[in-house]
Design an enzyme around this catalytic site. Structure first.
Site, PDB file in Angstrom:
ATOM      1  N   HIS A   1      82.638   4.580  16.367  1.00  0.00           N
ATOM      2  CA  HIS A   1      81.330   4.575  17.045  1.00  0.00           C
ATOM      3  C   HIS A   1      80.250   3.919  16.188  1.00  0.00           C
ATOM      4  O   HIS A   1      79.967   4.410  15.090  1.00  0.00           O
ATOM      5  CB  HIS A   1      80.961   6.030  17.337  1.00  0.00           C
TER       6      HIS A   1
ATOM      7  N   HIS B   1      70.968   0.427  17.822  1.00  0.00           N
ATOM      8  CA  HIS B   1      71.056   1.550  18.757  1.00  0.00           C
ATOM      9  C   HIS B   1      69.699   1.959  19.304  1.00  0.00           C
ATOM     10  O   HIS B   1      69.485   2.029  20.520  1.00  0.00           O
ATOM     11  CB  HIS B   1      71.724   2.759  18.102  1.00  0.00           C
TER      12      HIS B   1
HETATM   13  O1  G3P Z   1      79.986   4.905  23.270  1.00  0.00           O
HETATM   14  C1  G3P Z   1      79.363   6.082  23.599  1.00  0.00           C
HETATM   15  C2  G3P Z   1      78.056   6.299  22.906  1.00  0.00           C
HETATM   16  O2  G3P Z   1      77.759   5.239  22.054  1.00  0.00           O
HETATM   17  C3  G3P Z   1      76.946   6.513  23.823  1.00  0.00           C
HETATM   18  O3  G3P Z   1      75.851   7.080  23.177  1.00  0.00           O
HETATM   19  O4  G3P Z   1      73.592   6.961  22.267  1.00  0.00           O
HETATM   20  O5  G3P Z   1      75.547   6.697  20.756  1.00  0.00           O
HETATM   21  O6  G3P Z   1      74.939   4.890  22.326  1.00  0.00           O
HETATM   22  P1  G3P Z   1      74.964   6.369  22.080  1.00  0.00           P
HETATM   23 CA    CA Z   2      76.547   3.236  21.917  1.00  0.00          CA
END
Ligand code: G3P
Ligand code: CA
Length: 300
Positions: free
Chosen positions: A49, A91
């Protein structure tokens, strides 16, 4: 700024660098993407992630290199747009948390990505906040990022982050992916998923490139899942919101390519969470700690 970005896209399209299929092409039957190029017994896939973001600054080249060094092929990112129309990997919709923007540009609060040019963002340190060993790490452009993912032989869950702030970003993002060789059959078949929290954005991607595998981020009511399955191959839900029954309801449906609808759940950073999600039968686990998830799955 949006007009400038749109003009850039139009200019590129006009120059013959066509990304998008013609109307006739979109009317053809889809080539169904394989289930991420892996057999079901290989599930769940482990997706790093924002890169291996527990061990390197999120959404940097160092984070995807770290994932690779740890043996993970799948990485996830977040894509937004600068004031002058460059796509970058970030992000938050501000630069404050993960760069030294406050120090370099003290009078530019609230430091929104969309208020800075690509040249300004290129000056920022996106690593020191995480640890001194990452000092000098930069905010990658999407182009730089795709080149590194390609170099690393990795696969990508690509997220359009807050696309409502960036009209036309789907077409522009697809154009970059095309130029970087990521919309050929090999990549579309098994190396790429495009996801968003915005159903409209996912629908747009599906309309522009019906062959690309897509994911909707959220946990729609079971009764609503069939409508999502018309344009999304995956329903990617937070792990706290799912159950075995919910995962079964997803798998009972077929996505737009005639394959069972899938679920990649997020963000699972501990062993019990990984075992729980795997027990539900999820297709993928998105995690800041891919090593922890891998170990838990192997030992389960
Ligand atoms: O891939 C799932 C996740 O990235 C969604 O939440 O806020 O971390 O982009 P966020
Ligand atoms: Ca994400």
């Amino acid at each position: 700024m949006y007009a400038r970005a749109a003009a850039t896209t139009v200019a590129l399209l006009g120059a013959g660098a066509l990304v998008l299929p013609t109307a006739a092409a979109t009317a053809q039957p889809h080539t169904a993407p394989a289930a991420s190029g892996t057999a079901r017994h290989d599930r769940p896939l482990v997706v790093a992630h924002r890169g291996a973001s527990a061990y390197a600054p999120e959404n940097t080249l160092a984070a995807i290199d770290k994932a690779r060094a740890m043996g993970f092929r799948w990485v996830e990112n977040d894509v937004q747009r600068t004031k002058d129309g460059e796509l970058v990997i970030m992000h938050d919709d501000t630069l404050k948390r993960t760069t030294n923007v406050e120090e370099l540009f003290p009078d530019r609060a609230p430091w929104k990505v969309a208020d800075f040019t690509a040249a300004e963002i290129a000056k920022l340190d996106a690593g020191s906040w995480f640890g001194p060993e990452f000092a000098g790490e930069r905010v990658p452009t999407l182009k730089q990022y795709m080149r590194r993912v390609s170099h690393n032989h990795q696969k990508l869950v690509f997220e359009f982050k807050k696309p409502e702030l960036y009209p036309g970003i789907e077409k522009q993002g697809l154009q970059v992916l095309h130029k970087e060789g990521w919309l050929d059959r090999r990549h579309v078949k098994s190396r790429l998923v495009i996801q968003s929290f915005s159903a409209d954005s996912v629908k747009t991607v599906h309309k522009l490139r019906p062959d690309v595998k897509t994911g909707f981020l959220g946990t729609p009511a079971v009764a609503d899942l069939p409508s999502y399955a018309r344009f999304a191959d995956q329903i990617n839900s937070t792990h706290t919101s799912i159950s075995a029954d919910y995962v079964s309801a997803i798998h009972d449906l077929k996505g737009p390519h005639g394959k069972p609808l899938e679920i990649f759940t997020w963000t699972v950073n501990d062993a019990p969470g990984a075992v729980r999600a795997a027990g539900f039968g999820v297709d993928g686990i998105i995690t800041n700690k891919p090593d922890v998830v891998r170990k838990a799955l192997r030992e389960d």
